[in-house]
Design a protein around this motif. Structure first.
Motif, PDB file in Angstrom:
ATOM      1  N   GLU A   1      38.961  22.819   4.454  1.00 30.53           N
ATOM      2  CA  GLU A   1      40.393  23.051   4.327  1.00 30.53           C
ATOM      3  C   GLU A   1      41.090  22.983   5.686  1.00 30.53           C
ATOM      4  N   VAL A   2      41.733  21.847   5.792  1.00 27.95           N
ATOM      5  CA  VAL A   2      42.577  21.647   7.095  1.00 27.95           C
ATOM      6  C   VAL A   2      43.806  21.914   6.789  1.00 27.95           C
ATOM      7  N   LYS A   3      44.410  22.450   7.756  1.00 31.74           N
ATOM      8  CA  LYS A   3      46.019  22.774   7.444  1.00 31.74           C
ATOM      9  C   LYS A   3      46.923  22.498   8.659  1.00 31.74           C
ATOM     10  N   GLY A   4      47.830  21.659   8.641  1.00 35.41           N
ATOM     11  CA  GLY A   4      48.690  21.179   9.715  1.00 35.41           C
ATOM     12  C   GLY A   4      47.824  21.116  10.933  1.00 35.41           C
ATOM     13  N   LEU A   5      46.855  20.566  11.113  1.00 33.33           N
ATOM     14  CA  LEU A   5      46.162  20.545  12.267  1.00 33.33           C
ATOM     15  C   LEU A   5      46.573  19.517  13.469  1.00 33.33           C
TER      16      LEU A   5
ATOM     17  N   GLY B   1      49.331  16.709  12.748  1.00 32.32           N
ATOM     18  CA  GLY B   1      49.609  17.153  11.460  1.00 32.32           C
ATOM     19  C   GLY B   1      48.851  16.821  10.308  1.00 32.32           C
ATOM     20  N   VAL B   2      47.759  17.120  10.319  1.00 36.70           N
ATOM     21  CA  VAL B   2      46.577  16.589   9.465  1.00 36.70           C
ATOM     22  C   VAL B   2      46.351  17.690   8.185  1.00 36.70           C
ATOM     23  N   ASP B   3      46.386  17.292   7.135  1.00 40.35           N
ATOM     24  CA  ASP B   3      46.236  18.321   5.846  1.00 40.35           C
ATOM     25  C   ASP B   3      45.094  17.692   5.099  1.00 40.35           C
ATOM     26  N   LEU B   4      44.090  18.226   4.854  1.00 40.19           N
ATOM     27  CA  LEU B   4      42.993  17.648   4.060  1.00 40.19           C
ATOM     28  C   LEU B   4      42.188  18.709   3.381  1.00 40.19           C
ATOM     29  N   GLU B   5      41.875  18.436   2.156  1.00 37.53           N
ATOM     30  CA  GLU B   5      40.916  19.669   1.298  1.00 37.53           C
ATOM     31  C   GLU B   5      39.791  18.792   0.753  1.00 37.53           C
TER      32      GLU B   5
ATOM     33  N   SER C   1      45.102  24.995  11.308  1.00 32.63           N
ATOM     34  CA  SER C   1      43.808  25.881  10.938  1.00 32.63           C
ATOM     35  C   SER C   1      42.854  24.811  10.332  1.00 32.63           C
ATOM     36  N   VAL C   2      41.536  25.288  10.586  1.00 37.10           N
ATOM     37  CA  VAL C   2      40.343  24.411   9.895  1.00 37.10           C
ATOM     38  C   VAL C   2      39.509  25.537   9.146  1.00 37.10           C
ATOM     39  N   ARG C   3      39.355  25.390   8.160  1.00 36.96           N
ATOM     40  CA  ARG C   3      38.138  26.439   7.420  1.00 36.96           C
ATOM     41  C   ARG C   3      37.151  25.641   6.844  1.00 36.96           C
ATOM     42  N   VAL C   4      36.103  26.166   7.089  1.00 39.04           N
ATOM     43  CA  VAL C   4      34.747  25.532   6.556  1.00 39.04           C
ATOM     44  C   VAL C   4      33.925  26.610   5.837  1.00 39.04           C
ATOM     45  N   CYS C   5      33.537  26.328   4.641  1.00 38.26           N
ATOM     46  CA  CYS C   5      32.893  27.282   3.827  1.00 38.26           C
ATOM     47  C   CYS C   5      33.205  28.727   4.029  1.00 38.26           C
ATOM     48  N   GLY C   6      34.770  28.667   3.973  1.00 35.66           N
ATOM     49  CA  GLY C   6      35.433  30.210   4.125  1.00 35.66           C
ATOM     50  C   GLY C   6      35.465  30.567   5.495  1.00 35.66           C
ATOM     51  N   LEU C   7      34.924  29.756   6.442  1.00 37.44           N
ATOM     52  CA  LEU C   7      35.114  30.420   7.878  1.00 37.44           C
ATOM     53  C   LEU C   7      36.213  29.739   8.715  1.00 37.44           C
ATOM     54  N   ASP C   8      36.960  30.550   9.542  1.00 40.20           N
ATOM     55  CA  ASP C   8      37.859  29.769  10.130  1.00 40.20           C
ATOM     56  C   ASP C   8      37.137  29.347  11.464  1.00 40.20           C
ATOM     57  N   VAL C   9      37.278  28.072  11.502  1.00 42.92           N
ATOM     58  CA  VAL C   9      36.486  27.486  12.609  1.00 42.92           C
ATOM     59  C   VAL C   9      36.933  27.906  14.174  1.00 42.92           C
ATOM     60  N   ALA C  10      38.043  28.392  14.303  1.00 42.36           N
ATOM     61  CA  ALA C  10      38.565  28.467  15.511  1.00 42.36           C
ATOM     62  C   ALA C  10      38.029  30.041  15.847  1.00 42.36           C
ATOM     63  N   GLU C  11      37.764  30.679  14.900  1.00 41.28           N
ATOM     64  CA  GLU C  11      37.467  31.996  14.981  1.00 41.28           C
ATOM     65  C   GLU C  11      35.810  32.310  14.932  1.00 41.28           C
TER      66      GLU C  11
ATOM     67  N   ARG D   1      47.187  10.534  12.221  1.00 36.68           N
ATOM     68  CA  ARG D   1      47.770  11.007  10.898  1.00 36.68           C
ATOM     69  C   ARG D   1      47.198  10.578   9.565  1.00 36.68           C
ATOM     70  N   ILE D   2      47.138  11.047   8.566  1.00 36.84           N
ATOM     71  CA  ILE D   2      46.457  10.625   7.302  1.00 36.84           C
ATOM     72  C   ILE D   2      47.667   9.548   6.595  1.00 36.84           C
TER      73      ILE D   2
END
Ligand SMILES: Nc1ncnc2c1ncn2[C@@H]1O[C@H](COP(=O)(O)OP(=O)(O)OP(=O)(O)O)[C@@H](O)[C@H]1O
Ligand SMILES: [Mg+2]
Length: 282
Positions: free
Chosen positions: A5-9, A23-27, A66-76, A221-222
Motif C-alpha cells: 500500500e503506497v500512499k502519496g509517495l 506522488g505515487v499511489d499504488l495498492e 507512506s509505504v506499507r508492506v504486509c501491514g508494516l510501515d516500511v519507514a518505521e 508518476r504512474i
C-alpha cells in the motif's frame, strides 16, 4: 487488506533537485503479479527500493507519504524485518552477492533467519535446482557470468520464501532463451505459491500475457495502472516511451491499415493473434 500500500509517495535522492517519485499511489493485493514499465529514469527501481525499505533506510533523501508492506510501515520498520516478508532481486546482481560459494550465498540468509539445518539444506537444494544452478554450487559467485549471477540472486530470494517478490530487470543479462526459462519459472512459482510479485522488465513479450496488471511510470508518476488487456486495447507502449511487445504492435498496425475500429479484445499472445486472423474478424 492490500499486501503493498503506497500512499502519496514522494522521494528525492539527497543532492538531487528533481523528485524521483512524485506522488505515487499504488495498492497491490495478495497473489497479484504486477509488471512495472517505463522509460529509463522514470522511477521503477526507486519504487522497488521504497517497497523493500532501502528507501528511506539506506538511500538518504526527502521522503513524503507512506509505504506499507504486509501491514508494516516500511519507514518505521528495520530493513532486516522487512526482509522476512519481501525479497528483492536487484537490477545489478553484483551488488547483492557476497559469499564465497554459490550454495553459501543461498544458505547464508536462511542461517540468519534461524532456519533449522535440515530444512535449510533442503531449501538451498530446491532453489538451486529450480534456477538451474545446482551444478555450479561450489563456484565462487564472483566468477559467474552476468546471467548466472541473476539466476543465483533469484535462487537466494526463492529460498527465503518471502511473501512479496520484487524483481528489478531480473533478465537484463540473460539471453532470450534463459530469460524466458527464468521468467516462466518465477511466474509459475508465484502463481502456485500465491506470492505477490512486482517485476520491472524490458522484455514485455514474455510477461504481458501472464501478469494481472501493468503499471506504467513516467517521470516519477504512474501514468497508467490497469490490466494488460485494457492497456493494449488503446496503446502500443510507444506513447509512453516503452518498446512495444510484438503481438499487440502487429495487431495495432493491422487495425490501422484496415481502417477498422479494431476488436473488443486485443490479442496478447501469438496464439491469440492467429485465432483472431483465422476468425477473419477485423
Ligand atoms: N542513487 C541515486 N542517487 C541519485 N539519483 C538517483 C539514484 N538512483 C536513481 N536516481 C535518479 O532517480 C530517477 C529515477 O531513477 P530510477 O533508477 O528509479 O529509474 P528506472 O525507471 O529504474 O530507470 P532504468 O530503466 O534505467 O532502470 C532518475 O532521474 C535517476 O537519475
Ligand atoms: Mg531501474
Amino acid at each position: 487488506m492490500p499486501v503493498i500500500e503506497v500512499k502519496g509517495l514522494r522521494f528525492r535522492y539527497e543532492g538531487s533537485e528533481a523528485w524521483s517519485l512524485d506522488g505515487v499511489d499504488l495498492e497491490v493485493s495478495e497473489g497479484e503479479l504486477v509488471l512495472v514499465v517505463g522509460p529509463t529514469g522514470s522511477g521503477k527501481s526507486t519504487l522497488l527500493r521504497a517497497v523493500v525499505g532501502l528507501i528511506p533506510h539506506f538511500y538518504r533523501g526527502d521522503y513524503q507519504g507512506s509505504v506499507r508492506v504486509c501491514g508494516l510501515d516500511v519507514a518505521e520498520t528495520p530493513v532486516h524485518v522487512i526482509a522476512t516478508k519481501v525479497g528483492m532481486v536487484f537490477q545489478n546482481p553484483e551488488t547483492q552477492l557476497f559469499s564465497t560459494t554459490v550454495e553459501a550465498e543461498v544458505a547464508f540468509p536462511l542461517e540468519n533467519l534461524g532456519v533449522p539445518r535440515d530444512e535449510m539444506l533442503a531449501r538451498v537444494e530446491e532453489a538451486l535446482r529450480a534456477t538451474g544452478m545446482a551444478e555450479l554450487r561450489k563456484k565462487n559467485p564472483a566468477e559467474l557470468s552476468g546471467g548466472q549471477k541473476q539466476r543465483l540472486a533469484i535462487a537466494s530470494i526463492i529460498a527465503m520464501r518471502p511473501e512479496v517478490l520484487l524483481l528489478d530487470e531480473p533478465t537484463s543479462m540473460l539471453d532470450p532463451v534463459s530469460a524466458q526459462e527464468i521468467l516462466e519459472f518465477v511466474v509459475g512459482y508465484c502463481r502456485s505459491e500465491g506470492k505477490t510479485m512486482l517485476v520491472s522488465e524490458h522484455r514485455l513479450d514474455l510477461l504481458v500475457p501472464v501478469v494481472d496488471r501493468i503499471v506504467v511510470f513516467s517521470e516519477g508518476r504512474i501514468a497508467f495502472d490497469g490490466s494488460p488487456q485494457h492497456f493494449f486495447l488503446r496503446h502500443t507502449g510507444a506513447e509512453f516511451g516503452i518498446k512495444p511487445p510484438r503481438v499487440p504492435e502487429v495487431y495495432h498496425r493491422a487495425v490501422a491499415a484496415s481502417g477498422s475500429g479494431g476488436c473488443e479484445r486485443v490479442p496478447l499472445t501469438a496464439g491469440e493473434l492467429v485465432e483472431l486472423v483465422s476468425s477473419g474478424d477485423p
